[in-house]
Design a protein around this motif. Structure first.
Motif, short mmCIF file in Angstrom:
data_model
loop_
_atom_site.label_atom_id
_atom_site.label_comp_id
_atom_site.label_asym_id
_atom_site.label_seq_id
_atom_site.Cartn_x
_atom_site.Cartn_y
_atom_site.Cartn_z
N ILE A 5 0.86 -1.19 0.00
CA ILE A 5 0.00 0.00 0.00
C ILE A 5 0.89 1.23 0.00
O ILE A 5 1.57 1.52 0.99
CB ILE A 5 -0.94 0.03 1.22
CG1 ILE A 5 -1.82 -1.23 1.23
CG2 ILE A 5 -1.79 1.30 1.21
CD1 ILE A 5 -2.77 -1.32 2.42
N GLY A 17 2.82 3.84 -3.25
CA GLY A 17 3.89 3.83 -4.26
C GLY A 17 4.78 5.03 -4.07
O GLY A 17 5.09 5.78 -5.00
N GLY A 18 5.24 5.22 -2.80
CA GLY A 18 6.21 6.28 -2.51
C GLY A 18 7.59 5.67 -2.37
O GLY A 18 7.85 4.56 -2.88
N SER A 54 9.37 4.21 0.08
CA SER A 54 9.56 2.88 0.67
C SER A 54 8.87 1.79 -0.13
O SER A 54 9.42 0.71 -0.34
CB SER A 54 9.09 2.87 2.14
OG SER A 54 7.71 3.15 2.22
N ILE A 78 -0.29 -0.69 -4.80
CA ILE A 78 -1.49 0.17 -4.88
C ILE A 78 -1.13 1.61 -4.51
O ILE A 78 -0.55 1.86 -3.45
CB ILE A 78 -2.60 -0.34 -3.92
CG1 ILE A 78 -2.98 -1.78 -4.29
CG2 ILE A 78 -3.80 0.57 -3.96
CD1 ILE A 78 -4.07 -2.38 -3.39
N HIS A 97 -2.86 5.68 -4.62
CA HIS A 97 -4.07 6.43 -4.96
C HIS A 97 -3.81 7.69 -5.78
O HIS A 97 -4.73 8.30 -6.28
CB HIS A 97 -4.96 6.71 -3.74
CG HIS A 97 -4.42 7.69 -2.76
ND1 HIS A 97 -5.22 8.31 -1.83
CD2 HIS A 97 -3.19 8.16 -2.55
CE1 HIS A 97 -4.48 9.10 -1.09
NE2 HIS A 97 -3.26 9.03 -1.50
N SER A 113 10.90 16.51 -3.71
CA SER A 113 11.79 16.59 -2.55
C SER A 113 13.10 17.30 -2.85
O SER A 113 13.51 17.39 -4.02
CB SER A 113 12.10 15.18 -2.06
OG SER A 113 12.86 14.51 -3.03
N CYS A 147 15.98 15.84 -4.73
CA CYS A 147 15.92 14.71 -3.80
C CYS A 147 17.24 14.48 -3.03
O CYS A 147 18.18 13.86 -3.54
CB CYS A 147 15.54 13.41 -4.53
SG CYS A 147 15.28 12.04 -3.39
N ILE A 193 -0.47 16.06 -2.17
CA ILE A 193 0.18 15.10 -3.09
C ILE A 193 0.05 13.66 -2.57
O ILE A 193 0.89 12.82 -2.83
CB ILE A 193 1.64 15.47 -3.40
CG1 ILE A 193 2.47 15.64 -2.12
CG2 ILE A 193 1.75 16.66 -4.31
CD1 ILE A 193 3.95 15.52 -2.36
N GLY A 194 -1.02 13.41 -1.81
CA GLY A 194 -1.35 12.01 -1.56
C GLY A 194 -1.34 11.53 -0.12
O GLY A 194 -1.82 10.42 0.15
N ILE A 213 -4.39 6.45 6.17
CA ILE A 213 -4.79 5.04 6.02
C ILE A 213 -3.86 4.07 6.76
O ILE A 213 -4.31 3.09 7.35
CB ILE A 213 -4.93 4.65 4.52
CG1 ILE A 213 -5.62 3.28 4.40
CG2 ILE A 213 -3.58 4.60 3.82
CD1 ILE A 213 -7.04 3.25 4.82
N ALA A 249 4.67 21.03 6.60
CA ALA A 249 5.64 20.15 7.26
C ALA A 249 6.20 19.12 6.28
O ALA A 249 5.44 18.50 5.53
CB ALA A 249 4.98 19.42 8.43
N VAL A 306 5.43 5.81 7.97
CA VAL A 306 4.24 5.44 8.76
C VAL A 306 4.63 4.99 10.17
O VAL A 306 3.84 5.07 11.10
CB VAL A 306 3.41 4.37 8.00
CG1 VAL A 306 4.09 3.00 8.06
CG2 VAL A 306 1.99 4.28 8.55
N PHE A 328 17.93 11.98 5.75
CA PHE A 328 17.73 10.88 6.70
C PHE A 328 16.37 10.20 6.56
O PHE A 328 16.23 9.03 6.89
CB PHE A 328 17.94 11.39 8.14
CG PHE A 328 19.30 11.98 8.34
CD1 PHE A 328 20.40 11.15 8.54
CD2 PHE A 328 19.52 13.35 8.28
CE1 PHE A 328 21.67 11.67 8.68
CE2 PHE A 328 20.79 13.88 8.42
CZ PHE A 328 21.87 13.05 8.63
N PHE A 363 14.58 9.78 3.64
CA PHE A 363 14.62 8.83 2.51
C PHE A 363 15.50 7.64 2.87
O PHE A 363 15.17 6.51 2.52
CB PHE A 363 15.13 9.51 1.24
CG PHE A 363 14.05 10.28 0.52
CD1 PHE A 363 12.84 9.67 0.21
CD2 PHE A 363 14.22 11.61 0.17
CE1 PHE A 363 11.82 10.36 -0.43
CE2 PHE A 363 13.20 12.31 -0.47
CZ PHE A 363 12.01 11.69 -0.77
#
Ligand SMILES: Cc1cc2nc3c(=O)[nH]c(=O)nc-3n(C[C@H](O)[C@H](O)[C@H](O)COP(=O)(O)OP(=O)(O)OC[C@H]3O[C@@H](n4cnc5c(N)ncnc54)[C@H](O)[C@@H]3O)c2cc1C
Length: 379
Positions: free
Chosen positions: A8, A10-11, A13, A30, A32, A43, A48, A162-163, A167, A320, A351, A361, A363
């Protein structure tokens, strides 16, 4: 169909996990959003900042015993090798921070290429999860999906536009996990009325040191329209809960060095003149030749080395960079990232109750935790 793994999110991690899992065809990723890795894309000012030269527990607000093995085993050298082998060109900023040489899209392109065999569902929002017998059933806006392993890589609450969504915390709670209070972090502070005069300095930057919760950060502080911001403030926000922090407006100077000078104070203080004048006014010190200051005024001037500042609050999740707090790491196995409460349920990335300071740190943690989880699942 029952997938081997449903991821769950698609960032950072989720993508690194999918890239490192064997048997790509049995994965469902998955997301969204209509695109993968939206946070990676924006980023580090579009380049990045994906890792740092020096990484240790002290760079994180986290339980050290939970993160130490993973940040050591899957450290910056592992990460640099992973990306270098796939053609990433990078540059180093501020002597320790690794950025993509030209654009964050370089990292995204690499990760997307690695997962090209993975079944990916975009515009698919996870709504809830249940476990029936040994199978997870994931309900989304476009239907239900089943898997043996469920990996929650849905990130924190920052930048909902941006998402970001809650959840991951909701799923964790529904399986009996504790959520450590979530708060915006790496974020600017708003002002109490006593510091309202800071607003008049909006747009000016100064080099300061900030002490908070036994830690000291040095760097630029920006007087902003609604408060204070800049790298040093963002780092301080990670460790500030409530009450005072201390700002040293003269980190490279001892007040006694000024004592015999015949120069005007506002010219002598190594601060932009507007800032020097505003601070002198606040401290009730008249701008005059330093050697003519009264004893009481010298005492007040010392305040610039340890200015007590109590933020009113912060700029919130819309500004933030990260969310502190999250899934309690005492309930997650540190090697596999598997829940200690529910078999084959995993949590990786932001999460979890692991938050890094500025400098790559976060990423690094997202990628390290994903790799550790992939190794466990690969067996
Ligand atoms: C502006 C900004 C700049 C940053 N710059 C840096 C930097 O330079 N260096 C650094 O180390 N860190 C940086 N960070 C922090 C870093 O982006 C995060 O810590 C990192 O992306 C966390 O990775 P993650 O995979 O845990 O979560 P994310 O990358 O946030 O991925 C989570 C994914 O889950 C998806 N999702 C959420 N809810 C659902 C749902 N219900 N259904 C389906 N999908 C869902 C999201 O859309 C998202 O794609 C920055 C953050 C921001 C906001």
């Amino acid at each position: 169909m029952v997938y081997e793994n449903i991821i769950i999110g698609g960032g950072a991690s989720g993508l690194m996990l999918a890239a490192n899992l064997n048997s790509k065809k049995s994965i469902l990723l998955i997301e969204h959003n209509s695109q993968l890795g939206a946070k990676i894309a924006i980023s580090g000012g579009g380049r990045c900042n994906f890792t740092n030269k020096n990484i240790s527990c002290s760079d994180y607000l986290a339980d050290c015993s939970f993160i130490k093995n993973n940040i050591k085993k899957y450290n910056n050298r592992w990460l640099l090798k992973f990306f270098k082998n796939r053609g990433l060109e990078f540059s180093i900023k501020n002597s320790t921070e690794y950025f993509c040489k030209s654009s964050s899209s370089e990292i995204l392109t690499i990760l997307k290429k690695e997962i090209k065999e993975v079944r990916t569902k975009l515009n698919c929002e996870v709504l809830s999860v249940v476990k029936k017998s040994d199978i997870f059933e994931v309900t989304t806006n476009i239907g239900k999906f089943k898997a043996k392993n469920l990996i929650v890589a849905s990130g924190g609450l920052s930048f909902a536009k941006i998402g970001a969504s809650p959840i991951g915390y909701e799923i964790a709670k529904s399986f009996g996990h504790t959520i450590i209070d979530t708060k915006p972090a790496l974020v600017g502070f708003t002002l109490q009325p006593s510091e309202a005069f800071f607003k008049e300095l909006s747009g000016v930057s100064v080099e300061v040191a900030i002490k908070v919760d036994g830690k000291e950060f040095k760097g630029s502080m920006l007087f902003a329209h609604k408060g204070i911001s800049g790298p040093v403030v963002l780092n301080a926000s990670l460790f500030w809960e409530k009450g005072f922090l201390e700002i040293d407006f003269l980190p490279n100077l001892e007040i006694k060095e000024l004592k015999n000078s015949t120069k005007m104070l506002s010219n002598l203080l190594p601060l932009p003149k507007r800032v020097a004048m505003a601070l002198l006014k606040k401290l009730e010190i008249k701008d005059k030749n330093a050697n003519r200051l009264a004893k009481e005024e010298w005492k007040n001037l010392e305040t610039l080395k340890s200015y007590k500042f109590a933020p009113a609050g912060n700029f919130g999740y819309t500004k933030a960079e990260v969310t502190k707090g999250g899934v309690d790491t005492f309930e997650v196995d540190s090697d596999s990232l598997m829940s200690k409460k529910v078999n084959n349920l995993f949590f990786i990335g932001e999460v979890l109750n692991v938050t890094g300071r500025l400098g790559g740190f976060n990423f690094q943690w997202a990628f390290s935790s994903a790799k550790a989880c992939a190794d466990y699942i690969n067996g």
